[in-house]
Design a protein around this motif. Structure first.
Motif, PDB file in Angstrom:
ATOM      1  N   ALA A  58       3.219 211.181 -54.948  1.00  0.00           N
ATOM      2  CA  ALA A  58       2.819 210.892 -53.422  1.00  0.00           C
ATOM      3  C   ALA A  58       4.092 211.178 -52.643  1.00  0.00           C
ATOM      4  CB  ALA A  58       2.215 209.656 -53.401  1.00  0.00           C
ATOM      5  N   GLY A  59       3.736 211.395 -51.155  1.00  0.00           N
ATOM      6  CA  GLY A  59       4.950 211.371 -50.185  1.00  0.00           C
ATOM      7  C   GLY A  59       5.395 209.923 -50.007  1.00  0.00           C
ATOM      8  N   VAL A  60       6.535 209.891 -49.627  1.00  0.00           N
ATOM      9  CA  VAL A  60       7.319 208.554 -49.378  1.00  0.00           C
ATOM     10  C   VAL A  60       7.420 208.439 -47.905  1.00  0.00           C
ATOM     11  CG1 VAL A  60       9.347 207.152 -49.841  1.00  0.00           C
ATOM     12  CG2 VAL A  60       8.419 208.556 -51.546  1.00  0.00           C
ATOM     13  N   GLU A  61       6.859 207.184 -47.369  1.00  0.00           N
ATOM     14  CA  GLU A  61       6.911 207.066 -46.143  1.00  0.00           C
ATOM     15  C   GLU A  61       8.506 206.413 -45.879  1.00  0.00           C
ATOM     16  OE1 GLU A  61       4.095 204.186 -44.769  1.00  0.00           O
ATOM     17  OE2 GLU A  61       2.809 204.814 -46.490  1.00  0.00           O
ATOM     18  N   ALA A  62       8.807 206.886 -44.691  1.00  0.00           N
ATOM     19  CA  ALA A  62      10.514 206.671 -44.588  1.00  0.00           C
ATOM     20  C   ALA A  62      10.660 206.596 -42.901  1.00  0.00           C
ATOM     21  CB  ALA A  62      11.247 207.903 -44.933  1.00  0.00           C
ATOM     22  N   VAL A  63      11.598 205.858 -42.461  1.00  0.00           N
ATOM     23  CA  VAL A  63      12.137 205.481 -41.138  1.00  0.00           C
ATOM     24  C   VAL A  63      13.613 205.845 -41.237  1.00  0.00           C
ATOM     25  CG1 VAL A  63      12.202 204.171 -39.180  1.00  0.00           C
ATOM     26  CG2 VAL A  63      10.183 204.043 -40.538  1.00  0.00           C
ATOM     27  N   ALA A  64      14.148 206.356 -40.290  1.00  0.00           N
ATOM     28  CA  ALA A  64      15.633 206.413 -40.205  1.00  0.00           C
ATOM     29  C   ALA A  64      16.064 205.649 -38.775  1.00  0.00           C
ATOM     30  CB  ALA A  64      16.205 207.841 -39.876  1.00  0.00           C
ATOM     31  N   LEU A  65      17.067 204.750 -39.084  1.00  0.00           N
ATOM     32  CA  LEU A  65      17.294 203.945 -37.986  1.00  0.00           C
ATOM     33  C   LEU A  65      18.714 204.251 -37.535  1.00  0.00           C
ATOM     34  CD1 LEU A  65      15.975 200.436 -39.182  1.00  0.00           C
ATOM     35  CD2 LEU A  65      14.981 201.730 -37.576  1.00  0.00           C
ATOM     36  N   ALA A  66      18.871 204.235 -36.424  1.00  0.00           N
ATOM     37  CA  ALA A  66      20.413 204.669 -35.685  1.00  0.00           C
ATOM     38  C   ALA A  66      20.613 203.422 -34.603  1.00  0.00           C
ATOM     39  CB  ALA A  66      20.509 205.946 -35.209  1.00  0.00           C
ATOM     40  N   ALA A  67      22.181 203.376 -34.671  1.00  0.00           N
ATOM     41  CA  ALA A  67      22.594 202.410 -33.462  1.00  0.00           C
ATOM     42  C   ALA A  67      23.470 203.468 -32.225  1.00  0.00           C
ATOM     43  CB  ALA A  67      23.837 201.537 -34.168  1.00  0.00           C
ATOM     44  N   ALA A  68      22.875 203.411 -31.114  1.00  0.00           N
ATOM     45  CA  ALA A  68      23.201 203.979 -29.949  1.00  0.00           C
ATOM     46  C   ALA A  68      23.090 205.391 -30.384  1.00  0.00           C
ATOM     47  CB  ALA A  68      24.602 203.467 -29.574  1.00  0.00           C
ATOM     48  N   GLY A  69      22.354 205.875 -31.022  1.00  0.00           N
ATOM     49  CA  GLY A  69      22.117 207.283 -31.182  1.00  0.00           C
ATOM     50  C   GLY A  69      22.892 207.943 -32.298  1.00  0.00           C
ATOM     51  N   ALA A  70      23.845 207.019 -32.845  1.00  0.00           N
ATOM     52  CA  ALA A  70      24.884 207.576 -33.854  1.00  0.00           C
ATOM     53  C   ALA A  70      24.279 208.377 -35.175  1.00  0.00           C
ATOM     54  CB  ALA A  70      25.851 206.549 -34.331  1.00  0.00           C
ATOM     55  N   ASP A  71      24.986 209.411 -35.353  1.00  0.00           N
ATOM     56  CA  ASP A  71      24.200 210.355 -36.582  1.00  0.00           C
ATOM     57  C   ASP A  71      24.916 209.959 -37.773  1.00  0.00           C
ATOM     58  OD1 ASP A  71      26.835 211.311 -36.189  1.00  0.00           O
ATOM     59  OD2 ASP A  71      26.154 213.470 -36.319  1.00  0.00           O
ATOM     60  N   THR A  72      25.525 208.859 -37.793  1.00  0.00           N
ATOM     61  CA  THR A  72      26.042 208.322 -39.007  1.00  0.00           C
ATOM     62  C   THR A  72      26.002 206.869 -39.074  1.00  0.00           C
ATOM     63  OG1 THR A  72      28.194 208.544 -40.387  1.00  0.00           O
ATOM     64  CG2 THR A  72      28.251 208.333 -38.110  1.00  0.00           C
ATOM     65  N   GLY A  73      26.285 206.182 -40.211  1.00  0.00           N
ATOM     66  CA  GLY A  73      26.289 204.782 -40.250  1.00  0.00           C
ATOM     67  C   GLY A  73      24.785 204.356 -40.071  1.00  0.00           C
ATOM     68  N   ARG A  74      24.182 205.022 -40.437  1.00  0.00           N
ATOM     69  CA  ARG A  74      22.433 204.623 -40.128  1.00  0.00           C
ATOM     70  C   ARG A  74      21.783 203.996 -41.411  1.00  0.00           C
ATOM     71  NH1 ARG A  74      19.337 209.799 -37.631  1.00  0.00           N
ATOM     72  NH2 ARG A  74      20.615 209.979 -35.888  1.00  0.00           N
ATOM     73  N   ILE A  75      20.663 203.544 -41.099  1.00  0.00           N
ATOM     74  CA  ILE A  75      19.741 202.733 -42.164  1.00  0.00           C
ATOM     75  C   ILE A  75      18.467 203.461 -42.277  1.00  0.00           C
ATOM     76  CG2 ILE A  75      18.636 200.598 -43.006  1.00  0.00           C
ATOM     77  CD1 ILE A  75      20.506 199.398 -40.842  1.00  0.00           C
ATOM     78  N   HIS A  76      18.368 203.985 -43.839  1.00  0.00           N
ATOM     79  CA  HIS A  76      17.038 204.766 -44.157  1.00  0.00           C
ATOM     80  C   HIS A  76      16.278 203.800 -44.952  1.00  0.00           C
ATOM     81  CE1 HIS A  76      19.056 209.113 -43.938  1.00  0.00           C
ATOM     82  NE2 HIS A  76      18.859 208.568 -42.871  1.00  0.00           N
ATOM     83  N   LEU A  77      15.216 203.537 -44.298  1.00  0.00           N
ATOM     84  CA  LEU A  77      13.948 202.574 -44.718  1.00  0.00           C
ATOM     85  C   LEU A  77      13.137 203.572 -45.413  1.00  0.00           C
ATOM     86  CD1 LEU A  77      13.143 200.189 -41.712  1.00  0.00           C
ATOM     87  CD2 LEU A  77      14.990 199.853 -43.532  1.00  0.00           C
ATOM     88  N   VAL A  78      13.123 203.245 -46.532  1.00  0.00           N
ATOM     89  CA  VAL A  78      12.145 203.939 -47.670  1.00  0.00           C
ATOM     90  C   VAL A  78      10.989 203.095 -48.360  1.00  0.00           C
ATOM     91  CG1 VAL A  78      12.013 205.256 -49.756  1.00  0.00           C
ATOM     92  CG2 VAL A  78      13.750 205.653 -48.217  1.00  0.00           C
TER      93      VAL A  78
END
Length: 323
Positions: A58-78
């Motif tokens: 099955a595919g895995v639902e995912a959300v990428a969270l960013a602070a102030a648009g930063a492309d690093t230091g993110r949180i990947h919800l899986v």
């Protein structure tokens, strides 16, 4: 290649992977309370998710969270429909992944706001000292449990060190992830894996200390001697490698697998050269768990990705973006 040798293969920990039963409580915590934004959301295709994380058909639902648009230091919800183990916040002596850290502009105000909203911190704000060379560095921090067993450590820094979110939006109350923490049996191997002779991060400091204040904050036996190695790249998040002398707690590594476990379960790391990064993993005692897979998904964008473990069994998804 520069005059100082080859460029680092990684720039920092791009994201902490957090396994979730239901995305909504995490959005309420990270987005609504801490000010992170949804940078991308969708499904990691089944073939990609299975190749990277062993999640099946099955595919895995995912959300990428960013602070102030930063492309690093993110949180990947899986999203994890059938987790390997119940959600449980790790203790600082447990082996494996521990907390995810971010700066708070005013930690006492943050604590008061959380308390007023009925969100209890497992460790209220406290200040302690860490001996770094001949200096004592003072640290003020507190720990708040996030949904599904994730420990979020809020740090009010005495000196702010490079944060993309505060550079972009100085008025924010919280930054992107500034560091991620693992507690390991073999700190030398972990530092070698990530450090200048491995994937290329710098060792900012590597100390052994004992602090009554830290024992209290971290819930450690009195007099615990802790090694702390702090590794940094050009971007957040940085890595805190800890190793305590004496007894360890629960070994959480078997149940900390991205896409299969709840809470802080792995790291996603962008690399400029995936093949070279995988060679470095093998050379420094890590394990490559499968051949690279091509992907186009909300967490990694378009590129190639591979799943590896560090010498201490920390799960890492390495990926190289394609133009």
């Amino acid at each position: 290649m520069s005059d100082h040798g080859p460029a680092p293969l990684v720039e920092g920990i791009t994201a902490a992977i957090v396994g979730v039963r239901d995305v909504d409580p995490h959005l309420a915590f990270y987005r609504d309370r801490l000010g992170y934004e949804v940078a991308a959301e969708g499904t990691v295709p089944a073939a990609v998710a299975d190749a990277l994380w062993g999640t099946g058909t099955a595919g895995v639902e995912a959300v990428a969270l960013a602070a102030a648009g930063a492309d690093t230091g993110r949180i990947h919800l899986v999203r994890v429909p059938e987790p390997l183990a119940p959600a449980e916040q790790p203790h600082n002596l447990d082996v494996g992944l521990i907390g995810i850290d971010m700066y708070a502009r005013d930690i006492e105000t943050a604590y008061a706001q959380f308390t007023e909203a009925g969100l209890a911190w497992s460790t209220p704000p406290a200040t302690y000292g860490v001996a770094v060379g001949e200096q004592e560095v003072m640290v003020t921090q507190g720990v708040c449990p996030a949904p599904d067993g994730t420990a979020v450590v809020f740090v009010q820094p005495a000196t702010v060190r490079g944060t993309a979110a505060w550079d972009a939006d100085p008025g924010r109350l919280y930054t992107e992830l500034t560091s991620v923490v693992c507690h390991v049996p073999d700190a030398d191997a972990e530092v070698g894996f990530w450090g200048p002779d491995g994937l290329g991060m710098s060792v900012w400091y590597d100390v052994v200390f004992s602090s009554p204040g830290f024992d209290t904050v971290a819930g450690l036996p009195s007099g615990t001697r802790m090694r702390l190695a702090f590794l940094a790249g050009e971007k957040t998040a940085r890595i805190e490698v800890t190793s305590a002398e004496g007894e360890h707690g629960v070994d959480r590594r078997p149940t900390q697998r991205p896409g299969r476990s709840l809470g802080h379960s792995g790291w996603a790391v962008r690399t400029r050269d995936l093949d070279a990064a995988l060679d470095s993993v093998r050379r420094t005692g890590g394990s490559v768990l499968g051949e690279p897979v091509e992907t186009a998904d909300p967490l990694h964008g378009k590129g190639a990705a591979a799943s590896v473990t560090t010498p201490n069994g920390v799960s890492v998804t390495l990926y190289e973006p394609r133009a």
